[in-house]
Design a protein around this motif. Structure first.
Motif, mmCIF file in Angstrom:
data_model
loop_
_atom_site.group_PDB
_atom_site.id
_atom_site.type_symbol
_atom_site.label_atom_id
_atom_site.label_comp_id
_atom_site.label_asym_id
_atom_site.label_seq_id
_atom_site.Cartn_x
_atom_site.Cartn_y
_atom_site.Cartn_z
ATOM 1 N N PRO A 61 0.813 -1.223 0.000
ATOM 2 C CA PRO A 61 0.000 0.000 0.000
ATOM 3 C C PRO A 61 0.842 1.267 0.000
ATOM 4 C CG PRO A 61 0.015 -0.995 2.179
ATOM 5 C CD PRO A 61 0.708 -1.969 1.280
ATOM 6 N N ILE A 62 0.313 2.296 -0.613
ATOM 7 C CA ILE A 62 0.908 3.632 -0.557
ATOM 8 C C ILE A 62 0.231 4.379 0.588
ATOM 9 C CG2 ILE A 62 1.274 5.805 -1.784
ATOM 10 C CD1 ILE A 62 1.150 4.263 -4.393
ATOM 11 N N GLY A 63 1.003 5.023 1.434
ATOM 12 C CA GLY A 63 0.464 5.727 2.590
ATOM 13 C C GLY A 63 -0.455 6.878 2.214
ATOM 14 N N LYS A 69 -0.655 13.689 -1.910
ATOM 15 C CA LYS A 69 0.285 14.457 -2.730
ATOM 16 C C LYS A 69 0.274 13.998 -4.187
ATOM 17 C CE LYS A 69 3.433 15.399 1.125
ATOM 18 N NZ LYS A 69 4.786 15.163 1.687
ATOM 19 N N ILE A 70 0.147 12.688 -4.393
ATOM 20 C CA ILE A 70 0.097 12.150 -5.760
ATOM 21 C C ILE A 70 -1.121 12.685 -6.501
ATOM 22 C CG2 ILE A 70 -0.261 10.032 -7.098
ATOM 23 C CD1 ILE A 70 1.429 8.649 -4.816
ATOM 24 N N LEU A 71 -2.279 12.663 -5.850
ATOM 25 C CA LEU A 71 -3.489 13.173 -6.492
ATOM 26 C C LEU A 71 -3.380 14.671 -6.767
ATOM 27 C CD1 LEU A 71 -6.329 11.258 -4.622
ATOM 28 C CD2 LEU A 71 -5.377 10.805 -6.889
ATOM 29 N N ALA A 72 -2.768 15.411 -5.850
ATOM 30 C CA ALA A 72 -2.584 16.849 -6.079
ATOM 31 C C ALA A 72 -1.667 17.096 -7.258
ATOM 32 C CB ALA A 72 -2.025 17.505 -4.816
ATOM 33 N N ALA A 79 -8.085 17.846 -7.347
ATOM 34 C CA ALA A 79 -7.749 16.719 -6.478
ATOM 35 C C ALA A 79 -8.716 16.583 -5.313
ATOM 36 C CB ALA A 79 -6.323 16.872 -5.965
ATOM 37 N N SER A 80 -9.203 17.678 -4.782
ATOM 38 C CA SER A 80 -10.106 17.609 -3.632
ATOM 39 C C SER A 80 -11.441 16.970 -3.968
ATOM 40 C CB SER A 80 -10.337 19.009 -3.057
ATOM 41 O OG SER A 80 -10.946 19.852 -4.025
ATOM 42 N N ASN A 81 -11.752 16.848 -5.257
ATOM 43 C CA ASN A 81 -13.019 16.248 -5.676
ATOM 44 C C ASN A 81 -12.925 14.732 -5.841
ATOM 45 O OD1 ASN A 81 -14.317 18.799 -5.883
ATOM 46 N ND2 ASN A 81 -13.399 19.110 -7.911
ATOM 47 N N PHE A 82 -11.731 14.172 -5.679
ATOM 48 C CA PHE A 82 -11.516 12.745 -5.881
ATOM 49 C C PHE A 82 -11.041 12.092 -4.594
ATOM 50 C CE2 PHE A 82 -11.516 14.296 -10.145
ATOM 51 C CZ PHE A 82 -11.899 13.234 -10.952
ATOM 52 N N HIS A 83 -11.423 10.838 -4.415
ATOM 53 C CA HIS A 83 -10.875 10.057 -3.309
ATOM 54 C C HIS A 83 -10.309 8.756 -3.864
ATOM 55 C CE1 HIS A 83 -14.908 8.178 -3.525
ATOM 56 N NE2 HIS A 83 -14.305 7.090 -3.053
ATOM 57 N N ALA A 84 -9.204 8.330 -3.308
ATOM 58 C CA ALA A 84 -8.515 7.139 -3.801
ATOM 59 C C ALA A 84 -9.270 5.880 -3.403
ATOM 60 C CB ALA A 84 -7.093 7.093 -3.262
ATOM 61 N N VAL A 85 -9.351 4.917 -4.338
ATOM 62 C CA VAL A 85 -9.959 3.618 -4.040
ATOM 63 C C VAL A 85 -8.920 2.495 -4.094
ATOM 64 C CG1 VAL A 85 -12.263 4.297 -4.732
ATOM 65 C CG2 VAL A 85 -10.726 3.337 -6.447
ATOM 66 N N ALA A 107 -19.223 11.956 -9.369
ATOM 67 C CA ALA A 107 -19.883 11.643 -10.636
ATOM 68 C C ALA A 107 -19.481 10.270 -11.167
ATOM 69 C CB ALA A 107 -19.561 12.718 -11.672
ATOM 70 N N ARG A 108 -18.737 9.510 -10.353
ATOM 71 C CA ARG A 108 -18.256 8.170 -10.712
ATOM 72 C C ARG A 108 -17.314 8.218 -11.906
ATOM 73 N NH1 ARG A 108 -18.147 5.471 -6.619
ATOM 74 N NH2 ARG A 108 -18.095 3.508 -7.779
ATOM 75 N N GLN A 109 -16.513 9.253 -11.979
ATOM 76 C CA GLN A 109 -15.464 9.365 -12.984
ATOM 77 C C GLN A 109 -14.156 8.908 -12.349
ATOM 78 O OE1 GLN A 109 -14.172 13.326 -14.246
ATOM 79 N NE2 GLN A 109 -14.092 12.593 -16.350
ATOM 80 N N TYR A 110 -13.494 7.945 -12.990
ATOM 81 C CA TYR A 110 -12.272 7.360 -12.451
ATOM 82 C C TYR A 110 -11.043 7.948 -13.131
ATOM 83 C CZ TYR A 110 -15.354 3.804 -10.462
ATOM 84 O OH TYR A 110 -16.341 3.161 -9.760
ATOM 85 N N VAL A 111 -9.963 8.041 -12.386
ATOM 86 C CA VAL A 111 -8.711 8.545 -12.928
ATOM 87 C C VAL A 111 -7.570 7.663 -12.446
ATOM 88 C CG1 VAL A 111 -8.310 10.152 -11.005
ATOM 89 C CG2 VAL A 111 -7.286 10.615 -13.252
ATOM 90 N N GLN A 112 -6.575 7.479 -13.304
ATOM 91 C CA GLN A 112 -5.378 6.725 -12.949
ATOM 92 C C GLN A 112 -4.200 7.685 -12.888
ATOM 93 O OE1 GLN A 112 -4.332 3.612 -15.675
ATOM 94 N NE2 GLN A 112 -2.428 3.104 -14.636
ATOM 95 N N CYS A 113 -3.479 7.657 -11.764
ATOM 96 C CA CYS A 113 -2.296 8.492 -11.589
ATOM 97 C C CYS A 113 -1.104 7.589 -11.260
ATOM 98 C CB CYS A 113 -2.503 9.502 -10.458
ATOM 99 S SG CYS A 113 -3.842 10.684 -10.762
ATOM 100 N N GLU A 114 -0.200 7.443 -12.206
ATOM 101 C CA GLU A 114 1.006 6.654 -11.961
ATOM 102 C C GLU A 114 1.977 7.474 -11.118
ATOM 103 O OE1 GLU A 114 2.484 5.409 -15.778
ATOM 104 O OE2 GLU A 114 0.466 4.874 -16.432
ATOM 105 N N THR A 115 2.848 6.773 -10.407
ATOM 106 C CA THR A 115 3.750 7.466 -9.500
ATOM 107 C C THR A 115 5.088 6.754 -9.440
ATOM 108 O OG1 THR A 115 3.982 8.316 -7.236
ATOM 109 C CG2 THR A 115 2.913 6.185 -7.504
ATOM 110 N N LYS A 116 6.096 7.469 -8.967
ATOM 111 C CA LYS A 116 7.424 6.890 -8.775
ATOM 112 C C LYS A 116 8.027 7.477 -7.506
ATOM 113 C CE LYS A 116 11.340 4.743 -9.555
ATOM 114 N NZ LYS A 116 12.201 4.973 -10.718
ATOM 115 N N GLY A 117 8.508 6.597 -6.629
ATOM 116 C CA GLY A 117 9.168 7.053 -5.419
ATOM 117 C C GLY A 117 8.187 7.491 -4.351
ATOM 118 N N HIS A 118 8.726 8.059 -3.288
ATOM 119 C CA HIS A 118 7.922 8.386 -2.118
ATOM 120 C C HIS A 118 7.783 9.900 -1.921
ATOM 121 C CE1 HIS A 118 7.749 4.206 -0.755
ATOM 122 N NE2 HIS A 118 8.969 4.122 -1.252
ATOM 123 N N LYS A 119 8.002 10.666 -2.972
ATOM 124 C CA LYS A 119 7.895 12.115 -2.854
ATOM 125 C C LYS A 119 6.478 12.616 -3.091
ATOM 126 C CE LYS A 119 12.710 12.975 -4.154
ATOM 127 N NZ LYS A 119 13.631 13.673 -5.084
ATOM 128 N N GLY A 120 5.585 11.720 -3.494
ATOM 129 C CA GLY A 120 4.198 12.120 -3.680
ATOM 130 C C GLY A 120 3.946 12.870 -4.961
#
Length: 230
Positions: A61-63, A69-72, A79-85, A107-120
């Motif tokens: 899991p990602i903390g 930070k990743i969503l931002a 970002a404030s309109n989305f919550h991670a699932v 609105a049930r719109q999904y987004v994918q945000c890829e990430t690398k490392g722990h900097k968010g």
């Protein structure tokens, strides 16, 4: 070089079982625990197929702080309109990617945000949204973004995501011609798969989605049913 086979007819896609991690009832293959947030997913080795072996499907899991930070980074002011699932690190890292966050809005719109490392931070800018992209036959499975990318040594990271309808109770994934099916992460209408594959990247097998209903019947098989763009 990153490849994104999802744009092909036999697109690379995604397979998942429920967060409880159940087996492919139709095939009787062994299954592994998979959860969206708290616990590592399972790990299994397969025999080589076309010079390739699935060496791991384990995630971590990602903390919550890093997820915010990743969503931002990915979504900016939205970002404030989305919550991670689903928010997980992959079993192997590439130069650009070692994890992914899937989020949804009211609105049930999904987004994918890829990430690398722990900097968010996320390289998914602008973000790619799942809804109304690529549907499988029957509009049961909708594919988002999937790719394979070289990792350390002769390893390849295979990662993808998508959306499933309420008709789907379980999703698994097979690689190439190997019939072994692996569960991945599934939560709140979104799914993610990720695997570390060993072998030359040029021979990297395509992953195929298999979807099952609550009775254990296979209702979608990407290997035999096409993917269509809306």
């Amino acid at each position: 070089m990153r490849t994104r086979p999802i744009m092909l007819i036999a697109a690379t896609a995604t397979a998942i079982a429920t967060a409880a991690g159940v087996a492919s009832a139709a095939t009787g293959t062994p299954q592994h625990t998979a959860t969206a947030h708290g616990k590592p997913s399972g790990n299994r080795l397969t025999a080589p197929q076309d010079g390739f072996t699935v060496t791991s499907t384990r995630t971590s899991p990602i903390g919550a702080g890093a997820v915010a930070k990743i969503l931002a980074s990915c979504l900016g002011q939205d970002a404030s309109n989305f919550h991670a699932v689903i928010a997980v690190r992959a079993p192997v890292a590439t130069q650009d990617t070692d994890g992914v966050v899937i989020a949804v809005n009211s609105a049930r719109q999904y987004v994918q945000c890829e990430t690398k490392g722990h900097k968010g931070t996320s390289m998914s800018v602008p973000p790619t949204f799942i809804n109304d992209r690529l549907w499988g036959t029957g509009h049961l499975i909708e594919f988002f973004d999937s790719f394979s990318e070289p990792a350390h040594g002769e390893q390849t990271l295979s990662l993808g995501a998508g959306h499933y309808t309420p008709d789907v109770a379980k999703i698994t994934i097979s690689y190439g011609d190997n019939p072994t099916q692996y569960p991945a992460l599934m939560a709140d209408g979104a799914f993610v798969y990720t695997a570390a594959l060993s072998g030359p990247e040029r021979n990297s097998p395509s992953p195929y989605v298999h979807a099952y209903n609550a009775a254990g019947q296979e209702i979608y098989n990407q290997q035999t049913e096409p993917t269509t763009k809306q």
